[in-house]
Scaffold this active site. Structure first.
Site, PDB file in Angstrom:
ATOM      1  N   GLU A 176       0.689  -1.297  -0.058  1.00 36.70           N
ATOM      2  CA  GLU A 176      -0.055  -0.015   0.018  1.00 36.70           C
ATOM      3  C   GLU A 176       0.961   1.222  -0.173  1.00 36.70           C
ATOM      4  O   GLU A 176       1.458   1.805   1.006  1.00 36.70           O
ATOM      5  CB  GLU A 176      -0.941   0.085   0.998  1.00 36.70           C
ATOM      6  N   LYS A 218      -2.616  -2.032  -3.087  1.00 36.01           N
ATOM      7  CA  LYS A 218      -3.707  -1.323  -2.513  1.00 36.01           C
ATOM      8  C   LYS A 218      -3.275   0.182  -2.831  1.00 36.01           C
ATOM      9  O   LYS A 218      -2.430   0.778  -1.829  1.00 36.01           O
ATOM     10  CB  LYS A 218      -3.663  -1.625  -0.957  1.00 36.01           C
TER      11      LYS A 218
HETATM   12  P1  13P Z   1      -9.395   3.795   4.256  1.00 41.14           P
HETATM   13  O1  13P Z   1     -10.500   3.031   3.289  1.00 41.14           O
HETATM   14  O2  13P Z   1     -10.384   4.620   5.257  1.00 41.14           O
HETATM   15  O3  13P Z   1      -8.639   4.938   3.672  1.00 41.14           O
HETATM   16  O4  13P Z   1      -8.695   2.846   5.203  1.00 41.14           O
HETATM   17  C1  13P Z   1      -8.109   1.921   4.204  1.00 41.14           C
HETATM   18  C2  13P Z   1      -6.578   1.576   4.731  1.00 41.14           C
HETATM   19  O5  13P Z   1      -6.419   0.501   5.190  1.00 41.14           O
HETATM   20  C3  13P Z   1      -5.856   2.824   4.865  1.00 41.14           C
HETATM   21  O6  13P Z   1      -4.548   2.099   5.078  1.00 41.14           O
END
Ligand code: 13P
Length: 342
Positions: A176, A218
């Protein structure tokens, strides 16, 4: 090992399904509880997670749930550990393994995500406890001066080190790199920076021998800064986001699972829906939403047991709408169905 990774990754982005990110750290969860008027305590963090994970019907749309270490070790009121409760519903338990974004030395206002020390041993313990996927979030902030190549480079390197260690342990890494949408930048700038960051991340993943078929990405959607007066249409967000991803994400990656990143619930759903309607893409286009799935449930519950069922109906509704968007089958009429079907 690589077969197991491929199977887990494919299951997480199975048709009609995506991931619930319920891995807020205690600090973040407390802030959200406080904002909803709920006591900030271990018991209330547990109670909210129990409310979500016992919602009937949600598992039809949720393939996996990312947990925080505290939640991973907690149980329902009648003693079922949360990872087992999820497994019983065919939902894959996941675990956030980074220890947060900390100030990056020598870089004004930029961060490096920590958590590599001891990670190999922690991953073995989480695997034994049922975790089959993990998450690590790098945070990239954006303004006229930032991000610097230094911050991008060290965060990409850490993401790849984490991903390689996960795969060694039989755990699918969710990679991510979140480009924050705070600020007043244009969508052009967001697209440029998101692309630069993705290029650096995939260069490191290759360098560190990460199996692309056994990971998920992500990313943020490509948006104008929330404070920008020049907000693009949903179609433009969907087109720019897909263009950026197609330029930088190899087709070997089985799936993209977007974060919601503070978009309104409906915006996050509409844009995911549009991207699926613009398919097919080389990878599955799914979700890993935190706020986008839970915010309405938390506000409705607000710590009051009498509101539990209403809150579960809110969560089930968002899971259903987001699951439909993941197939390109969402329509705004679905938002009206909550009152009728719960
Ligand atoms: P949000 O969908 O609230 O952005 O959270 C996703 C997430 O895991 C951020 O690290």
């Amino acid at each position: 090992m690589s077969d197991e990774l491929r199977q887990t990754a494919a299951a997480l982005v199975a048709e009609g399904k995506g991931i619930l990110a319920a891995d807020e750290s205690n600090g973040t969860m407390n802030k959200r509880l406080k904002a909803a008027g709920v006591e900030e305590s271990e018991e209330m963090r547990r109670a909210l997670r129990e409310l979500l994970f016992t919602t009937e019907g949600a598992a039809e749309h949720i393939s996996g749930v990312i947990l925080y270490d505290e939640t991973f070790r907690q149980s329902t009121a009648d003693g079922t550990p949360f990872p087992r409760l999820l497994q019983q519903q065919g939902v894959i338990p996941g675990i956030k393994v980074d220890t947060g974004a900390k100030p990056l030395a020598g870089a004004d206002g930029e961060t490096i995500t920590e958590g590599l020390d001891g990670l190999r041993d922690r991953l073995t313990e989480y695997y034994d406890g049922g975790a089959r996927f993990a998450k690590w979030r790098a945070v990239i902030s954006l303004d006229d001066e930032r991000p610097t190549p230094y911050a991008i480079g060290v965060n990409a390197h850490a993401l790849a080190r984490y991903a390689a260690l996960c795969q060694e342990a039989g755990i699918v890494p969710i990679v991510e790199p979140e480009v924050l949408m705070d600020g007043d930048h244009t969508i052009d700038r967001a697209e440029e920076v998101s692309g630069t960051v993705l290029a650096a991340v995939f260069a490191e993943l290759r360098q560190q021998r990460v199996l692309l078929e056994g990971m998920l990405l992500k990313p943020n959607m490509v948006l104008a800064g929330y404070a920008s007066s020049d907000q693009p249409s949903h179609e433009e967000v969907a087109e720019r986001t897909l263009r950026c991803l197609r330029r930088h994400v190899p087709a070997a990656v089985p799936g993209i699972a977007f974060l919601s990143g503070g978009q309104s619930d409906e915006d996050a759903t509409i844009r995911l829906n549009l991207m699926n309607q613009m398919g097919p893409q080389p990878w599955e286009v799914s979700f890993s939403y935190g706020r986008g799935l839970q915010a309405a449930a938390l506000t409705t519950w607000a710590g009051d047991d009498a509101k539990r069922q209403d809150a579960q109906a809110q969560y089930r509704h968002r899971a259903r709408c987001t699951g439909a968007a993941r197939q390109g089958e969402y329509s705004e009429d679905m938002e009206e169905e909550l009152a009728v079907t719960g």
